[in-house]
Motif scaffolding. Structure first.
Motif, PDB file in Angstrom:
ATOM      1  N   GLU A 173     -42.065  21.671  43.215  1.00 56.95           N
ATOM      2  CA  GLU A 173     -42.480  23.184  43.322  1.00 56.95           C
ATOM      3  C   GLU A 173     -44.182  23.319  43.160  1.00 56.95           C
ATOM      4  O   GLU A 173     -44.544  24.197  43.728  1.00 56.95           O
ATOM      5  N   THR A 174     -44.871  22.276  42.703  1.00 50.35           N
ATOM      6  CA  THR A 174     -46.206  22.230  42.441  1.00 50.35           C
ATOM      7  C   THR A 174     -46.940  21.918  44.049  1.00 50.35           C
ATOM      8  O   THR A 174     -48.125  22.081  43.875  1.00 50.35           O
TER       9      THR A 174
ATOM     10  N   PRO B 227     -34.208  14.849  34.248  1.00 44.80           N
ATOM     11  CA  PRO B 227     -34.658  14.213  35.336  1.00 44.80           C
ATOM     12  C   PRO B 227     -34.716  15.378  36.610  1.00 44.80           C
ATOM     13  O   PRO B 227     -35.668  15.503  37.348  1.00 44.80           O
ATOM     14  N   GLU B 228     -33.596  16.207  36.541  1.00 43.98           N
ATOM     15  CA  GLU B 228     -33.620  17.158  37.669  1.00 43.98           C
ATOM     16  C   GLU B 228     -34.585  18.342  37.671  1.00 43.98           C
ATOM     17  O   GLU B 228     -35.380  18.591  38.559  1.00 43.98           O
ATOM     18  N   ARG B 229     -34.905  18.651  36.246  1.00 47.94           N
ATOM     19  CA  ARG B 229     -35.730  19.806  36.254  1.00 47.94           C
ATOM     20  C   ARG B 229     -37.343  19.238  36.251  1.00 47.94           C
ATOM     21  O   ARG B 229     -38.098  19.622  37.021  1.00 47.94           O
TER      22      ARG B 229
ATOM     23  N   VAL C  52     -49.017  21.592  35.214  1.00 48.46           N
ATOM     24  CA  VAL C  52     -48.983  20.837  36.496  1.00 48.46           C
ATOM     25  C   VAL C  52     -49.799  21.386  37.348  1.00 48.46           C
ATOM     26  O   VAL C  52     -50.380  20.340  38.143  1.00 48.46           O
ATOM     27  N   ALA C  53     -49.864  22.685  37.830  1.00 50.61           N
ATOM     28  CA  ALA C  53     -50.766  23.111  38.617  1.00 50.61           C
ATOM     29  C   ALA C  53     -52.282  22.854  38.299  1.00 50.61           C
ATOM     30  O   ALA C  53     -52.919  22.500  39.120  1.00 50.61           O
TER      31      ALA C  53
ATOM     32  N   SER D 242     -46.399  15.619  46.481  1.00 49.03           N
ATOM     33  CA  SER D 242     -45.520  14.625  47.365  1.00 49.03           C
ATOM     34  C   SER D 242     -45.117  13.537  47.032  1.00 49.03           C
ATOM     35  O   SER D 242     -45.591  12.899  45.991  1.00 49.03           O
ATOM     36  N   GLY D 243     -44.177  12.849  47.764  1.00 48.51           N
ATOM     37  CA  GLY D 243     -43.584  11.652  47.318  1.00 48.51           C
ATOM     38  C   GLY D 243     -42.929  11.563  45.828  1.00 48.51           C
ATOM     39  O   GLY D 243     -43.370  10.492  44.908  1.00 48.51           O
ATOM     40  N   VAL D 244     -42.430  12.569  45.374  1.00 49.76           N
ATOM     41  CA  VAL D 244     -41.770  13.065  43.893  1.00 49.76           C
ATOM     42  C   VAL D 244     -40.883  11.879  43.655  1.00 49.76           C
ATOM     43  O   VAL D 244     -39.867  11.701  44.316  1.00 49.76           O
ATOM     44  N   ALA D 245     -41.056  11.038  42.549  1.00 46.42           N
ATOM     45  CA  ALA D 245     -40.029  10.183  41.962  1.00 46.42           C
ATOM     46  C   ALA D 245     -39.636  10.484  40.522  1.00 46.42           C
ATOM     47  O   ALA D 245     -40.755  10.665  39.757  1.00 46.42           O
ATOM     48  N   VAL D 246     -38.473  10.138  39.993  1.00 48.68           N
ATOM     49  CA  VAL D 246     -38.139  10.452  38.484  1.00 48.68           C
ATOM     50  C   VAL D 246     -37.423   8.957  38.222  1.00 48.68           C
ATOM     51  O   VAL D 246     -36.706   8.378  39.039  1.00 48.68           O
TER      52      VAL D 246
END
Length: 262
Positions: A184-185, A175-177, A120-121, A188-192
């Motif tokens: 953590e990466t 979903p939480e992880r 992901v990084a 921004s604006g993270v959505a699941v």
């Protein structure tokens, strides 16, 4: 010992590809990426997500990368579009310069990457400022019914099979992880978001035969069994699966999608 094989695009397509294409078709519109953008499909496999992006998002280009040469060859043969190119590569060490893509996506692969945070990084590194970075994985623990029935039956006959069950092995497929990994990466604006699709099998053979292709953990397990054990597993599944009066088996598959911005 069971070896997880990911090489034959035709066998994978028969086993999982027909369902992954449906998830990809729902995932691309959810992203809302404008037309004319440059896409990277990291861990592209047989090209299902790349094909969905080409069909629904009107991209300027789509680049697919996967470590399996067999999958890359299958993607090149199946995705006939001048905007698409596919190459062998590693999601944790991408060969592209920083800021190269407007959308970086990955479908059904992060749980199989040894270092998902590193991958992901890398997605964030090659994403342009403000670019979409997104992925989806199967909900192996609860939402992927075809595999839930399989592993529950397998462990009745062989308790050791529980160590291979993706539901237990892949905590990332929750979903939480997933949301935590994106946050953590530094995205921004993270959505699941859950994506659920029907997986209807014409009859028991339509369900069972793909497990004989050897592609992935469950088929790899099946093909490593002695013939009598394989038969016992087949018969146990036949009894347990919900079968309609016409012989069809109607199940559902849920994936978890996560997205954010670089």
């Amino acid at each position: 010992m069971v070896h997880e094989v990911w090489a034959r695009g035709d066998a994978y397509g028969f086993f999982m590809g027909r369902w992954s294409r449906r998830v990809a078709a729902a995932f691309v519109p959810w992203l809302g990426v404008p037309p004319g953008r440059r896409w990277l499909d990291a861990g592209c496999g047989t090209g299902a997500l790349s094909a969905a992006a080409l069909a629904a998002a009107d991209p300027a280009e789509v680049t697919g990368v996967d470590p399996a040469e067999g999958f890359i060859g299958h993607a090149r043969a199946q995705v006939a579009d001048a905007r698409a190119r596919f190459e062998v590569g590693d999601a944790t060490s991408l060969s592209f310069p920083a800021g190269r893509f407007d959308a970086v996506v990955s479908g059904l692969v992060l749980n199989f990457v040894p270092e998902p945070a590193r991958a992901v990084a890398e997605f964030a590194r090659v994403a342009a400022p403000g670019a979409t970075v997104a992925a989806y994985v199967w909900d192996y623990a609860e939402g992927m019914a075809m595999l839930r029935y399989f592993w529950d039956a397998a462990t009745v006959l062989d308790p050791a099979a529980a160590t291979l069950d993706e539901g237990a092995r892949f905590p990332l497929c929750r979903p939480e992880r997933l949301g935590e990994l994106w946050t953590e990466t530094g995205l921004s604006g993270v959505a699941v978001q859950p994506i659920e699709v029907p997986t209807v099998f014409a009859d028991f053979d339509d369900y069972w035969t793909p497990f004989l292709g050897g592609q992935g953990p469950a088929p790899g397990y099946v093909m490593a069994l002695a013939e009598d054990h394989r038969t016992a597993l087949r018969d146990t599944l036949r009894r347990r699966l919900p079968t309609g009066s016409d012989g069809s088996i109607a199940l559902t598959a849920r994936a978890w999608a996560v997205g954010g911005y670089a």
